[in-house]
Write a protein that holds these residues in place. Structure first.
Motif, PDB file in Angstrom:
ATOM      1  N   VAL A  17      -4.369   2.450  21.297  1.00  0.00           N
ATOM      2  CA  VAL A  17      -4.874   3.258  20.187  1.00  0.00           C
ATOM      3  C   VAL A  17      -5.801   2.368  19.361  1.00  0.00           C
ATOM      4  O   VAL A  17      -5.408   1.292  18.925  1.00  0.00           O
ATOM      5  CB  VAL A  17      -3.715   3.807  19.315  1.00  0.00           C
ATOM      6  CG1 VAL A  17      -4.251   4.515  18.089  1.00  0.00           C
ATOM      7  CG2 VAL A  17      -2.835   4.741  20.132  1.00  0.00           C
ATOM      8  N   HIS A  18      -7.036   2.822  19.170  1.00  0.00           N
ATOM      9  CA  HIS A  18      -8.060   2.029  18.486  1.00  0.00           C
ATOM     10  C   HIS A  18      -8.575   2.793  17.279  1.00  0.00           C
ATOM     11  O   HIS A  18      -8.533   4.023  17.259  1.00  0.00           O
ATOM     12  CB  HIS A  18      -9.230   1.745  19.433  1.00  0.00           C
ATOM     13  CG  HIS A  18      -8.805   1.207  20.751  1.00  0.00           C
ATOM     14  ND1 HIS A  18      -8.538  -0.119  20.957  1.00  0.00           N
ATOM     15  CD2 HIS A  18      -8.561   1.818  21.927  1.00  0.00           C
ATOM     16  CE1 HIS A  18      -8.164  -0.305  22.204  1.00  0.00           C
ATOM     17  NE2 HIS A  18      -8.171   0.863  22.822  1.00  0.00           N
ATOM     18  N   TYR A  19      -9.092   2.065  16.293  1.00  0.00           N
ATOM     19  CA  TYR A  19      -9.694   2.745  15.150  1.00  0.00           C
ATOM     20  C   TYR A  19     -10.974   2.058  14.717  1.00  0.00           C
ATOM     21  O   TYR A  19     -11.194   0.890  14.973  1.00  0.00           O
ATOM     22  CB  TYR A  19      -8.710   2.857  13.980  1.00  0.00           C
ATOM     23  CG  TYR A  19      -8.524   1.603  13.168  1.00  0.00           C
ATOM     24  CD1 TYR A  19      -9.284   1.375  12.033  1.00  0.00           C
ATOM     25  CD2 TYR A  19      -7.575   0.653  13.519  1.00  0.00           C
ATOM     26  CE1 TYR A  19      -9.116   0.228  11.269  1.00  0.00           C
ATOM     27  CE2 TYR A  19      -7.395  -0.492  12.773  1.00  0.00           C
ATOM     28  CZ  TYR A  19      -8.169  -0.694  11.643  1.00  0.00           C
ATOM     29  OH  TYR A  19      -8.000  -1.826  10.891  1.00  0.00           O
ATOM     30  N   SER A  20     -11.815   2.862  14.077  1.00  0.00           N
ATOM     31  CA  SER A  20     -13.002   2.339  13.401  1.00  0.00           C
ATOM     32  C   SER A  20     -13.063   3.057  12.060  1.00  0.00           C
ATOM     33  O   SER A  20     -12.611   4.198  11.928  1.00  0.00           O
ATOM     34  CB  SER A  20     -14.270   2.580  14.225  1.00  0.00           C
ATOM     35  OG  SER A  20     -14.504   3.962  14.372  1.00  0.00           O
ATOM     36  N   ASN A  30      -7.292   7.633  20.976  1.00  0.00           N
ATOM     37  CA  ASN A  30      -6.164   7.381  21.856  1.00  0.00           C
ATOM     38  C   ASN A  30      -6.687   7.187  23.277  1.00  0.00           C
ATOM     39  O   ASN A  30      -7.167   8.129  23.900  1.00  0.00           O
ATOM     40  CB  ASN A  30      -5.200   8.578  21.809  1.00  0.00           C
ATOM     41  CG  ASN A  30      -4.051   8.432  22.775  1.00  0.00           C
ATOM     42  OD1 ASN A  30      -3.811   7.366  23.317  1.00  0.00           O
ATOM     43  ND2 ASN A  30      -3.334   9.521  23.002  1.00  0.00           N
ATOM     44  N   THR A  31      -6.594   5.961  23.792  1.00  0.00           N
ATOM     45  CA  THR A  31      -6.960   5.700  25.187  1.00  0.00           C
ATOM     46  C   THR A  31      -5.712   5.550  26.062  1.00  0.00           C
ATOM     47  O   THR A  31      -5.819   5.122  27.213  1.00  0.00           O
ATOM     48  CB  THR A  31      -7.859   4.446  25.303  1.00  0.00           C
ATOM     49  OG1 THR A  31      -7.136   3.310  24.854  1.00  0.00           O
ATOM     50  CG2 THR A  31      -9.149   4.613  24.516  1.00  0.00           C
ATOM     51  N   CYS A  32      -4.554   5.920  25.526  1.00  0.00           N
ATOM     52  CA  CYS A  32      -3.292   5.883  26.271  1.00  0.00           C
ATOM     53  C   CYS A  32      -3.244   7.060  27.255  1.00  0.00           C
ATOM     54  O   CYS A  32      -4.016   8.012  27.154  1.00  0.00           O
ATOM     55  CB  CYS A  32      -2.097   5.993  25.332  1.00  0.00           C
ATOM     56  SG  CYS A  32      -2.043   4.796  23.991  1.00  0.00           S
ATOM     57  N   ASP A  33      -2.294   7.014  28.168  1.00  0.00           N
ATOM     58  CA  ASP A  33      -2.102   8.100  29.133  1.00  0.00           C
ATOM     59  C   ASP A  33      -1.247   9.230  28.579  1.00  0.00           C
ATOM     60  O   ASP A  33      -1.078  10.247  29.259  1.00  0.00           O
ATOM     61  CB  ASP A  33      -1.434   7.565  30.403  1.00  0.00           C
ATOM     62  CG  ASP A  33      -2.337   6.601  31.170  1.00  0.00           C
ATOM     63  OD1 ASP A  33      -3.583   6.722  31.043  1.00  0.00           O
ATOM     64  OD2 ASP A  33      -1.804   5.737  31.880  1.00  0.00           O
ATOM     65  N   THR A  34      -0.681   9.052  27.409  1.00  0.00           N
ATOM     66  CA  THR A  34       0.203  10.047  26.804  1.00  0.00           C
ATOM     67  C   THR A  34      -0.261  10.370  25.382  1.00  0.00           C
ATOM     68  O   THR A  34      -0.928   9.546  24.749  1.00  0.00           O
ATOM     69  CB  THR A  34       1.651   9.529  26.747  1.00  0.00           C
ATOM     70  OG1 THR A  34       1.660   8.304  25.996  1.00  0.00           O
ATOM     71  CG2 THR A  34       2.215   9.277  28.144  1.00  0.00           C
ATOM     72  N   PRO A  35       0.104  11.540  24.844  1.00  0.00           N
ATOM     73  CA  PRO A  35      -0.244  11.845  23.456  1.00  0.00           C
ATOM     74  C   PRO A  35       0.420  10.849  22.506  1.00  0.00           C
ATOM     75  O   PRO A  35       1.516  10.347  22.772  1.00  0.00           O
ATOM     76  CB  PRO A  35       0.332  13.248  23.235  1.00  0.00           C
ATOM     77  CG  PRO A  35       0.503  13.824  24.599  1.00  0.00           C
ATOM     78  CD  PRO A  35       0.791  12.659  25.502  1.00  0.00           C
ATOM     79  N   PRO A  55      -4.466  12.184  25.123  1.00  0.00           N
ATOM     80  CA  PRO A  55      -5.195  11.157  25.853  1.00  0.00           C
ATOM     81  C   PRO A  55      -6.710  11.419  25.780  1.00  0.00           C
ATOM     82  O   PRO A  55      -7.170  12.519  26.066  1.00  0.00           O
ATOM     83  CB  PRO A  55      -4.680  11.285  27.288  1.00  0.00           C
ATOM     84  CG  PRO A  55      -3.307  11.878  27.117  1.00  0.00           C
ATOM     85  CD  PRO A  55      -3.441  12.821  25.949  1.00  0.00           C
ATOM     86  N   GLY A  56      -7.468  10.409  25.359  1.00  0.00           N
ATOM     87  CA  GLY A  56      -8.909  10.528  25.235  1.00  0.00           C
ATOM     88  C   GLY A  56      -9.399  11.170  23.950  1.00  0.00           C
ATOM     89  O   GLY A  56     -10.599  11.218  23.703  1.00  0.00           O
ATOM     90  N   ASP A  57      -8.496  11.669  23.108  1.00  0.00           N
ATOM     91  CA  ASP A  57      -8.876  12.332  21.862  1.00  0.00           C
ATOM     92  C   ASP A  57      -9.137  11.336  20.734  1.00  0.00           C
ATOM     93  O   ASP A  57      -8.570  10.243  20.715  1.00  0.00           O
ATOM     94  CB  ASP A  57      -7.786  13.285  21.379  1.00  0.00           C
ATOM     95  CG  ASP A  57      -7.672  14.542  22.209  1.00  0.00           C
ATOM     96  OD1 ASP A  57      -8.554  14.782  23.066  1.00  0.00           O
ATOM     97  OD2 ASP A  57      -6.691  15.289  22.013  1.00  0.00           O
TER      98      ASP A  57
END
Length: 82
Positions: A17-20, A30-35, A55-57
């Protein structure tokens, strides 16, 4: 920190999980495979509602504002009600 304070504190989000952040918005991706259910912790202790990122959101939170209240961390939280 007391045991009660530690129990009430959310855990840090995983490294996938990344933030800017900018003065207006904080984007959490979220770049994880799960919510992931996430919230943002600010230096002044301000709280914001929990959001779910699939995932991807990318979900959006307030930024640091004109007072430069920076983001301290992205934390996991209880899933928001549907």
């Amino acid at each position: 920190m007391t045991a009660a304070e530690a129990a009430g504190r959310e855990a840090p989000a995983p490294t996938c999980v990344h933030y800017s952040t900018s003065w207006r918005y904080t984007f959490v991706t979220n770049t994880c495979d799960t919510p992931q259910h996430v919230t943002v912790e600010y230096h002044d202790g301000r709280t914001v509602p929990c959001r779910t990122a699939g995932p991807g959101d990318t979900v959006t939170f307030p930024g640091y504002g004109t007072g430069d209240d920076g983001v301290r961390a992205v934390l996991l939280c209880a899933a928001p009600p549907q």
